[in-house]
Write a protein that holds these residues in place. Structure first.
Motif, PDB file in Angstrom:
ATOM      1  N   LEU A  60       0.817  -1.310  -0.003  1.00 36.61           N
ATOM      2  CA  LEU A  60      -0.117  -0.231   0.114  1.00 36.61           C
ATOM      3  C   LEU A  60       0.764   1.417   0.138  1.00 36.61           C
ATOM      4  O   LEU A  60       0.267   2.521  -0.350  1.00 36.61           O
ATOM      5  N   PHE A  61       1.948   1.037   0.611  1.00 31.86           N
ATOM      6  CA  PHE A  61       2.663   2.389   0.671  1.00 31.86           C
ATOM      7  C   PHE A  61       4.171   2.516   0.031  1.00 31.86           C
ATOM      8  O   PHE A  61       4.397   3.311  -0.716  1.00 31.86           O
ATOM      9  N   ASP A  62       4.951   1.487   0.299  1.00 33.44           N
ATOM     10  CA  ASP A  62       6.327   1.545   0.211  1.00 33.44           C
ATOM     11  C   ASP A  62       7.014   0.228  -0.034  1.00 33.44           C
ATOM     12  O   ASP A  62       7.155  -0.633   0.842  1.00 33.44           O
ATOM     13  N   VAL A  63       7.132  -0.271  -1.280  1.00 31.76           N
ATOM     14  CA  VAL A  63       7.385  -1.647  -1.679  1.00 31.76           C
ATOM     15  C   VAL A  63       8.678  -2.146  -0.816  1.00 31.76           C
ATOM     16  O   VAL A  63       8.617  -3.209  -0.261  1.00 31.76           O
ATOM     17  N   ARG A  64       9.769  -1.118  -1.174  1.00 37.18           N
ATOM     18  CA  ARG A  64      11.034  -1.873  -0.680  1.00 37.18           C
ATOM     19  C   ARG A  64      11.145  -1.831   0.736  1.00 37.18           C
ATOM     20  O   ARG A  64      11.640  -2.888   1.233  1.00 37.18           O
ATOM     21  N   SER A  65      10.761  -0.855   1.523  1.00 38.07           N
ATOM     22  CA  SER A  65      10.685  -1.052   3.005  1.00 38.07           C
ATOM     23  C   SER A  65       9.988  -2.000   3.464  1.00 38.07           C
ATOM     24  O   SER A  65      10.398  -2.608   4.471  1.00 38.07           O
ATOM     25  N   GLY A  66       8.813  -2.109   2.924  1.00 35.39           N
ATOM     26  CA  GLY A  66       7.904  -3.232   3.548  1.00 35.39           C
ATOM     27  C   GLY A  66       8.473  -4.486   3.398  1.00 35.39           C
ATOM     28  O   GLY A  66       8.289  -5.443   4.400  1.00 35.39           O
ATOM     29  N   VAL A  70       9.834  -7.651   5.838  1.00 33.99           N
ATOM     30  CA  VAL A  70       9.431  -9.110   6.237  1.00 33.99           C
ATOM     31  C   VAL A  70      10.827  -9.850   6.055  1.00 33.99           C
ATOM     32  O   VAL A  70      10.828 -10.772   6.661  1.00 33.99           O
ATOM     33  N   LEU A  71      11.624  -9.440   5.314  1.00 31.84           N
ATOM     34  CA  LEU A  71      12.900 -10.220   5.144  1.00 31.84           C
ATOM     35  C   LEU A  71      13.571 -10.284   6.393  1.00 31.84           C
ATOM     36  O   LEU A  71      14.350 -11.296   6.664  1.00 31.84           O
ATOM     37  N   ALA A  72      13.406  -9.372   7.006  1.00 30.91           N
ATOM     38  CA  ALA A  72      14.201  -9.135   8.649  1.00 30.91           C
ATOM     39  C   ALA A  72      13.441  -9.826   9.703  1.00 30.91           C
ATOM     40  O   ALA A  72      14.119 -10.050  10.800  1.00 30.91           O
TER      41      ALA A  72
END
Length: 241
Positions: A60-66, A70-72
């Protein structure tokens, strides 16, 4: 009036991997806490041992930071990337990045992003996912959203297959061996039993849906024990690694 207690009917059913789990929040909806800790606690309370988790922030907002959130994540999580179908060029770049990071699946949010199945961006993203060998977890009406994936030898899990549309899914799945469906909305009599058990994956949409409903339906189904085990995580682990 006494509240209905489904625990006896659910019995000792455990789910080893739930294919439909979200962290984050919808800004326009009231809902339960979507923090990673709260979501994992909710899964554990229902004996769901692990989740394929995607980020609403990414959707919904920011693909990379979102996706990085999840990766973290620590704990029993299979990280699932999300992309923005409104930006097909950026979506392809992000899928390359996710694949390089070892992510095995990508989730599409067409309804939340206002994207229709016939948009060129969806077919573009579908082709890229198939080329990378990513499992696609997609929302949307299966009667329309099958089309971008047709003929690609893609592995797709339709998360929103409603029991009203189950016949359409079964017809499609007969021609597309990579098509699978979530159990979440298949709550009518004989719905689960109508799907080939290797094409059926448990999904709850925790925390934005009540996990008891799909758990109860699976536990009281007419499936054999080995088929229940496959639906309750075996199939998801096979697809997602």
């Amino acid at each position: 009036m006494t509240a209905f207690d489904a625990s006896k009917l659910i019995g000792d059913l455990e789910v080893s991997l739930d294919v439909d789990v979200l962290v984050g929040a919808y800004p326009d909806r009231d809902g339960p806490p979507g923090t990673p800790a709260a979501v994992l606690d909710r899964l554990a309370a229902h004996r769901i041992r692990a989740g394929a988790v995607a980020s609403l922030r990414a959707a919904l907002f920011d693909v990379r930071s979102g996706n990085d959130e999840v990766l973290a994540l620590d704990g029993p999580v299979a990280p699932i990337g999300a992309v923005d179908l409104r930006d097909p060029v950026g979506a392809v770049r992000e899928m390359d990045r996710l694949a390089e990071a070892g992510v095995r699946g990508v989730r599409l949010f067409p309804d939340e992003q206002g994207v229709e199945a016939g948009f060129p961006s969806v077919r573009h993203v579908a082709r890229k996912a198939a080329q990378l060998g990513l499992v696609v977890l997609t929302g949307g009406d299966v009667r329309r959203f099958w089309q971008p994936f047709a003929g690609l030898d893609a592995t797709v899990v339709f998360l929103d297959t409603h029991f009203y549309h189950l016949g359409d899914f079964l017809v499609l799945a007969a021609d597309e061996p990579g098509f699978h469906t979530s159990t979440r909305l298949l709550n009518s009599p004989d719905a689960l039993e109508s799907v080939p058990p290797d094409r059926l994956l448990f999904g709850s949409r925790t925390p934005h849906y009540e996990p008891v409903v799909p758990l109860l339906r699976l536990a009281t189904s007419g499936l054999k024990p080995e088929e229940i085990a496959a639906v309750a995580g075996g199939n998801a682990r096979r697809l997602l690694g």
